[in-house]
Write a protein that holds these residues in place. Sequence first.
Motif, PDB file in Angstrom:
ATOM      1  N   SER A   1       0.845  -1.191   0.000  1.00  0.00           N
ATOM      2  CA  SER A   1       0.000   0.000   0.000  1.00  0.00           C
ATOM      3  C   SER A   1       0.884   1.245   0.000  1.00  0.00           C
ATOM      4  N   SER A   2       0.291   2.343  -0.370  1.00  0.00           N
ATOM      5  CA  SER A   2       0.992   3.612  -0.458  1.00  0.00           C
ATOM      6  C   SER A   2       1.476   4.053   0.922  1.00  0.00           C
ATOM      7  N   LEU A   3       2.644   4.652   0.956  1.00  0.00           N
ATOM      8  CA  LEU A   3       3.157   5.221   2.200  1.00  0.00           C
ATOM      9  C   LEU A   3       2.375   6.477   2.553  1.00  0.00           C
ATOM     10  N   ARG A   4       2.321   6.772   3.841  1.00  0.00           N
ATOM     11  CA  ARG A   4       1.670   7.983   4.337  1.00  0.00           C
ATOM     12  C   ARG A   4       2.756   8.987   4.732  1.00  0.00           C
ATOM     13  N   LEU A   5       2.779  10.130   4.039  1.00  0.00           N
ATOM     14  CA  LEU A   5       3.748  11.187   4.298  1.00  0.00           C
ATOM     15  C   LEU A   5       3.018  12.377   4.904  1.00  0.00           C
ATOM     16  N   LEU A   6       3.500  12.839   6.052  1.00  0.00           N
ATOM     17  CA  LEU A   6       2.938  14.015   6.700  1.00  0.00           C
ATOM     18  C   LEU A   6       3.876  15.190   6.490  1.00  0.00           C
ATOM     19  N   GLY A   7       3.342  16.299   6.037  1.00  0.00           N
ATOM     20  CA  GLY A   7       4.110  17.530   5.892  1.00  0.00           C
ATOM     21  C   GLY A   7       3.740  18.502   6.987  1.00  0.00           C
ATOM     22  N   ILE A   8       4.753  19.024   7.667  1.00  0.00           N
ATOM     23  CA  ILE A   8       4.548  20.011   8.727  1.00  0.00           C
ATOM     24  C   ILE A   8       5.324  21.256   8.320  1.00  0.00           C
ATOM     25  N   CYS A   9       4.588  22.343   8.095  1.00  0.00           N
ATOM     26  CA  CYS A   9       5.214  23.594   7.662  1.00  0.00           C
ATOM     27  C   CYS A   9       5.147  24.616   8.786  1.00  0.00           C
ATOM     28  N   GLY A  10       6.290  25.158   9.155  1.00  0.00           N
ATOM     29  CA  GLY A  10       6.386  26.122  10.242  1.00  0.00           C
ATOM     30  C   GLY A  10       6.071  27.544   9.845  1.00  0.00           C
TER      31      GLY A  10
ATOM     32  N   PHE B   1       8.883  12.779  -3.182  1.00  0.00           N
ATOM     33  CA  PHE B   1       8.711  11.564  -2.377  1.00  0.00           C
ATOM     34  C   PHE B   1       7.697  10.621  -3.017  1.00  0.00           C
ATOM     35  N   ASP B   2       6.744  11.149  -3.753  1.00  0.00           N
ATOM     36  CA  ASP B   2       5.630  10.397  -4.328  1.00  0.00           C
ATOM     37  C   ASP B   2       6.097   9.091  -4.968  1.00  0.00           C
ATOM     38  N   PRO B   3       5.327   8.030  -4.963  1.00  0.00           N
ATOM     39  CA  PRO B   3       3.922   7.965  -4.581  1.00  0.00           C
ATOM     40  C   PRO B   3       3.750   7.847  -3.070  1.00  0.00           C
ATOM     41  N   ALA B   4       2.783   8.616  -2.584  1.00  0.00           N
ATOM     42  CA  ALA B   4       2.450   8.588  -1.159  1.00  0.00           C
ATOM     43  C   ALA B   4       1.107   9.264  -0.954  1.00  0.00           C
ATOM     44  N   GLU B   5       0.476   8.905   0.137  1.00  0.00           N
ATOM     45  CA  GLU B   5      -0.714   9.617   0.579  1.00  0.00           C
ATOM     46  C   GLU B   5      -0.195  10.778   1.416  1.00  0.00           C
ATOM     47  N   PHE B   6      -0.314  12.000   0.890  1.00  0.00           N
ATOM     48  CA  PHE B   6       0.272  13.176   1.528  1.00  0.00           C
ATOM     49  C   PHE B   6      -0.778  13.940   2.324  1.00  0.00           C
ATOM     50  N   THR B   7      -0.426  14.319   3.547  1.00  0.00           N
ATOM     51  CA  THR B   7      -1.270  15.155   4.392  1.00  0.00           C
ATOM     52  C   THR B   7      -0.479  16.390   4.798  1.00  0.00           C
ATOM     53  N   ASP B   8      -1.079  17.546   4.635  1.00  0.00           N
ATOM     54  CA  ASP B   8      -0.502  18.816   5.047  1.00  0.00           C
ATOM     55  C   ASP B   8      -1.084  19.143   6.424  1.00  0.00           C
TER      56      ASP B   8
END
Length: 179
Positions: A2-11, A30-37
């Motif tokens: 399954s796709s990796l889950r990548l979390l982005g945290i922007c300061g 980084f893709d493919p990934a499930e990206f969350t901002d």
Amino acid sequence: MSSLRLLGICGSLRAASWNRKLMLEAARIFDPAEFTDANLRLPLYDGDLEAEGIPAEVQTLADQIKTADAVVIVGPEYNKALSGVLKNALDWVSRVPGGVWRDKPVAILSAAAGRAGGERSQMTMRHAMNPFRAHVLPGPEVMIAAPDREFDEAGRLKNEMPIKLLTELMGDLRKAATR
């Protein structure tokens, strides 16, 4: 797999910030990934507020960190250190039970107008992350100086060296996330 889950945290909270653009570039590479901002519009840490219970938006952030396979933290340099937005988020998440950062693969990036591209913000971020025992990648360091010259109109990096470093770092982050 399954796709990796990548979390982005922007300061940086500004929608069109250079750091947000850098975070989105990291996610694209980084893709493919499930990206969350992640949403860092959190209340200021306050022990009295904490005594009433962890705020819902803080719990959401902690849950996102916990379920992510990898995290990209991107932040500006404010007064020679990480931004107050990032520090506040770290302070709040540290109060959520469960040690959500433990062994989590983390890449740290920065974009700043100064000639070092946020070198001190990265140093202070690494220091602030130390107690959480996350797996913060040592490099390559991606620091974008003079970001107004490094991104095109579409928000993509346009110079070879930062693209090469970011590609290598995101490859290392992917390897760490699949271990």
